[in-house]
Design a protein around this motif. Sequence first.
Motif, PDB file in Angstrom:
ATOM      1  N   ASP A  93       8.403  -1.937   1.700  1.00 28.12           N
ATOM      2  CA  ASP A  93       6.952  -1.930   1.678  1.00 28.12           C
ATOM      3  C   ASP A  93       6.440  -0.683   2.402  1.00 28.12           C
ATOM      4  OD1 ASP A  93       4.606  -4.065   1.126  1.00 28.12           O
ATOM      5  OD2 ASP A  93       4.134  -2.888   2.898  1.00 28.12           O
ATOM      6  N   VAL A  94       5.404  -0.061   1.854  1.00 24.73           N
ATOM      7  CA  VAL A  94       4.896   1.185   2.444  1.00 24.73           C
ATOM      8  C   VAL A  94       4.154   0.930   3.758  1.00 24.73           C
ATOM      9  CG1 VAL A  94       4.726   2.389   0.249  1.00 24.73           C
ATOM     10  CG2 VAL A  94       2.782   1.048   1.065  1.00 24.73           C
ATOM     11  N   LEU A  95       3.766  -0.306   4.008  1.00 21.98           N
ATOM     12  CA  LEU A  95       3.088  -0.622   5.263  1.00 21.98           C
ATOM     13  C   LEU A  95       4.060  -1.046   6.349  1.00 21.98           C
ATOM     14  CD1 LEU A  95      -0.053  -2.556   3.985  1.00 21.98           C
ATOM     15  CD2 LEU A  95       0.061  -0.210   4.795  1.00 21.98           C
ATOM     16  N   ASN A 154       7.550  -0.758   6.110  1.00 20.59           N
ATOM     17  CA  ASN A 154       8.829  -0.048   6.027  1.00 20.59           C
ATOM     18  C   ASN A 154      10.000  -1.021   6.057  1.00 20.59           C
ATOM     19  OD1 ASN A 154      10.198   2.478   5.756  1.00 20.59           O
ATOM     20  ND2 ASN A 154      10.864   2.310   7.886  1.00 20.59           N
ATOM     21  N   LYS A 189      -0.641  -0.436  -3.429  1.00 17.11           N
ATOM     22  CA  LYS A 189       0.408  -0.876  -2.515  1.00 17.11           C
ATOM     23  C   LYS A 189       0.111  -0.494  -1.072  1.00 17.11           C
ATOM     24  CE  LYS A 189       3.187   3.289  -3.410  1.00 17.11           C
ATOM     25  NZ  LYS A 189       4.490   3.801  -3.901  1.00 17.11           N
ATOM     26  N   TYR A 190      -0.826   0.430  -0.878  1.00 20.85           N
ATOM     27  CA  TYR A 190      -1.140   0.862   0.479  1.00 20.85           C
ATOM     28  C   TYR A 190      -2.100  -0.091   1.193  1.00 20.85           C
ATOM     29  CZ  TYR A 190       0.965   5.159  -1.194  1.00 20.85           C
ATOM     30  OH  TYR A 190       1.842   6.074  -1.719  1.00 20.85           O
ATOM     31  N   ASN A 191      -2.685  -1.018   0.463  1.00 20.08           N
ATOM     32  CA  ASN A 191      -3.653  -1.929   1.084  1.00 20.08           C
ATOM     33  C   ASN A 191      -3.484  -3.375   0.630  1.00 20.08           C
ATOM     34  OD1 ASN A 191      -4.779  -1.863  -1.526  1.00 20.08           O
ATOM     35  ND2 ASN A 191      -6.296  -0.322  -0.956  1.00 20.08           N
ATOM     36  N   ARG A 230      -5.295  -6.058   6.839  1.00 19.49           N
ATOM     37  CA  ARG A 230      -3.942  -5.865   6.321  1.00 19.49           C
ATOM     38  C   ARG A 230      -2.916  -6.747   7.018  1.00 19.49           C
ATOM     39  NH1 ARG A 230      -3.636   0.411   7.514  1.00 19.49           N
ATOM     40  NH2 ARG A 230      -4.391  -0.479   9.469  1.00 19.49           N
ATOM     41  N   GLU A 232      -1.145   6.217  11.888  1.00 17.95           N
ATOM     42  CA  GLU A 232      -1.623   6.106  10.522  1.00 17.95           C
ATOM     43  C   GLU A 232      -1.773   7.517   9.967  1.00 17.95           C
ATOM     44  OE1 GLU A 232      -3.762   2.795   8.138  1.00 17.95           O
ATOM     45  OE2 GLU A 232      -3.957   2.861  10.290  1.00 17.95           O
ATOM     46  N   VAL A 283      -1.828   9.469   2.824  1.00 15.87           N
ATOM     47  CA  VAL A 283      -0.753   9.463   1.839  1.00 15.87           C
ATOM     48  C   VAL A 283      -0.639  10.822   1.168  1.00 15.87           C
ATOM     49  CG1 VAL A 283       0.020   8.430  -0.330  1.00 15.87           C
ATOM     50  CG2 VAL A 283      -0.947   6.982   1.466  1.00 15.87           C
ATOM     51  N   THR A 285      -4.336   5.629   3.375  1.00 13.11           N
ATOM     52  CA  THR A 285      -3.420   5.940   4.474  1.00 13.11           C
ATOM     53  C   THR A 285      -2.266   4.955   4.475  1.00 13.11           C
ATOM     54  OG1 THR A 285      -4.524   4.514   6.093  1.00 13.11           O
ATOM     55  CG2 THR A 285      -5.362   6.765   5.859  1.00 13.11           C
ATOM     56  N   GLN A 286      -1.236   5.301   5.204  1.00 11.50           N
ATOM     57  CA  GLN A 286      -0.120   4.394   5.411  1.00 11.50           C
ATOM     58  C   GLN A 286       0.381   4.563   6.826  1.00 11.50           C
ATOM     59  OE1 GLN A 286       3.074   5.421   2.752  1.00 11.50           O
ATOM     60  NE2 GLN A 286       3.374   7.442   3.641  1.00 11.50           N
TER      61      GLN A 286
END
Length: 810
Positions: free
Chosen positions: A107-109, A111, A399-401, A433, A542, A545, A553-554
């Motif tokens: 997951d991009v949030l 990891n 996918k970032y949120n 999130r 943060e 991207v 952002t991620q």
Amino acid sequence: MKNYKKGLLCVMVLSAMSLMAAEDKTLYVNTFDDEDGENLNKCSLREAIKTAQMNKAYGGCGAGNTSLGQGDRIQLEEGEYILKSELRPASQITISGKLPVDYSSKDVLTNEYPATVKLKTKISAQGNSRIFNTLDSQSVLGLEYISLENGKSTGGGGALLLGGPLNLSHSAILNSKSDQEGGAIYFVAQNTEKKIDIRYTLIEGNDAKRGSVIAMDCEANLLNTQPTLSIINSSIVKNGSPTSLSTIDICGNPKVSLSANTIAQNVANSTNGHIIYAVNGINHKLSSAYVFTAFSNTIVENNAFSTFYYDNNGIIGLSFNILAYNQGKSCRYALNNGNVKDVELPLVASQNALQLNAGLGQCDLPEKATSNSDNSNKNKNLSGISLATVLSPLQTASKYNLFLPMYYPKDNQNDTDLVNIGDVKGCSEIDQRGVTRVTEETLMLNPTLKNTCDIGSIELMRLTATDVSDLKNQSYATLIDNYQKNIDVLKEYLANPENNQDYIEKDKEDLKAFEDLLKYTKQYAQYRPIYVDPFALALPTEELVSTDMNGPTQLRALNTSNYNVSTRVYGVGAFIEKNGAFEFVGKEDPNLKCEWKADLKRIIIYRLDGKADLLEGSGYCSYTLTSNKVGDSSTSSGILGISFSNMAPIAKNDTYSITPSSNTVISVNPLTNDSDDGDGVTTHLNVPYIGKFYKNADGVELPIKLGPMPPGLTVTADRSGPCPGNNIKDTCYGGQLRFEVKNSFSQFDYEIKYTIFDAEGLISNEATIDLINTVKNTNSTASGGGGSVGLWSILGLIGLGLYRSRRKYV
């Protein structure tokens, strides 16, 4: 998932539980067709709901959970279920869609595996009917990981008409409509308290004449009920139309709570429409006792006559919300021609970001509601400040949120910021999130980087190395043993192709991590070591991207690829606060070591002299994380407070045999497989090692303390004497122990409990010395002629005959 202090994303709890088929009472839907009993080979969603109601098989569905008073779980597959007519649950059910994850990706949030993806399961009415109706049954309905789409009703509730509780999580309600009330949901609470609980859900594209998203029955609620509406970590966006009168319509005697949501770009009539409508009227009864609370929401860019329309009813609390940048007024008082001067009502507005000056987006609130004597109700005035200054544009679902449209706050590091607003409390515990807001950490080395509440639904993360004041060493032997056990389990799992292959990538990565931990922990072994993962203590930063400053952002993963780690030893003493800052007061200690090992991915803290008690204070060192990204100068340091403890020695069970050749005397030394390995290795100590086990003042080793002797057994030893410390009244032994069986014809086994003391007098766990008597197995046949049979053989034959006799009649 990894749990950062200020954050981690605890949004979706995934558990892999193996259930035997006989125990799994889940109703599995295996067709997308909307069948109703006509096909016994398939179980449809409609049939599963009826099965749950009847507690017996129906259509192609098994009986489900028939236990009295227990609800049923219905599992759907990935795909779209198209309805012919609305579904009418009449019993407690939870319907789950296919888990929206990708096990092969991180997951991009977080990891971490697995990655969150779009919802995989849809239920669609295709504009022909409602989707669910529980008005008559008033049953409990649970929905998770499902997108409800294109519901339509000429009455209340375009997607959901509810007479009972609803638990809706990680889902969506999209493009549903009602010709009357409740484009997405219409709620009727009858007779008892009922609750709607919505979490991590997208509500978009819904419309109705009143309550494009939610409306509720007004009259019934005033009798004796208190419907509860809770919406948390969700996005309510782009609902309504220019003809709609409201988006969230509140009436009756409810308790309404909105927390960490994005409510944006919704539309209602520009002349008499409102986004949140909470006003008592002739045909819209609202109790004077109702409760409305909204905290940590981002409520912006809505288009209506007013966004929050309220009167003098109820108890209203607004805190940490961005309530601004709306067309029409952001807050409007329904009475006294909108004049709130000198109005007194139970409304408190604290730490919000509002447009307080006259003009578009103005929020009209009574002065007494927005200020008090100690100024704790301070609100930030956004008048004259553009939305683009403090917020990003609305980010599309991605996918970032978590696939929930939302806004990110901007950190301008000035007074306009909505980030880290000061030493105040009361914002939501987690942001939209699922990032945990940590607002009470004391950063001794970086006090200006202390995290405090952000205003709005999103908590902007920044690199923070937190302080830890109570680090202690743990058992080195247990640590090594646990690493090896994890390696063995993962290897066995990966070697079996029948195991769940979803987790294969994660298991491979975990195996490599444990193998490295085992290898390098042994390589860098020290005496009484403390191992610290600096990334587990820290909060990530943060980052954008892409180069688009208005893009998503991620969280930049906390690992050795993204950050450098360094350490510093302060010594032994204490950190003292002086004039608002902390400084170390103590002395340097060359025996105290604090070292970062990049291949181990741990900080190792130890002492070269092996001391446990530090009379002068605690040991202190610090660690610093520095971003290695070009153009990013982020850095943060944290304090590590250290104390060392003596680990208990380890006693292990021993087994010995009593044989005829032993002449009833057994000589043992239980210390041969016992150890003091919990303290680690002694190789690097710069002082003489005093040994593993207890010695008395004369240097005589006496570490073994025996429990009560079993009857018929005596013990002697090479040496004996008083035990150490509080056990001085007991006798301890050293050297060889000799156990003697008093009766040479005894056929019994003997069990002796024992403990050991290490060199510092610390007692171990209790272990067992088992003396197994082999003599009892030597007389299975009797001596004498004529082929006589021994007693045990006779009993064995009798038992075999009885067994065979019983088998004949089974």
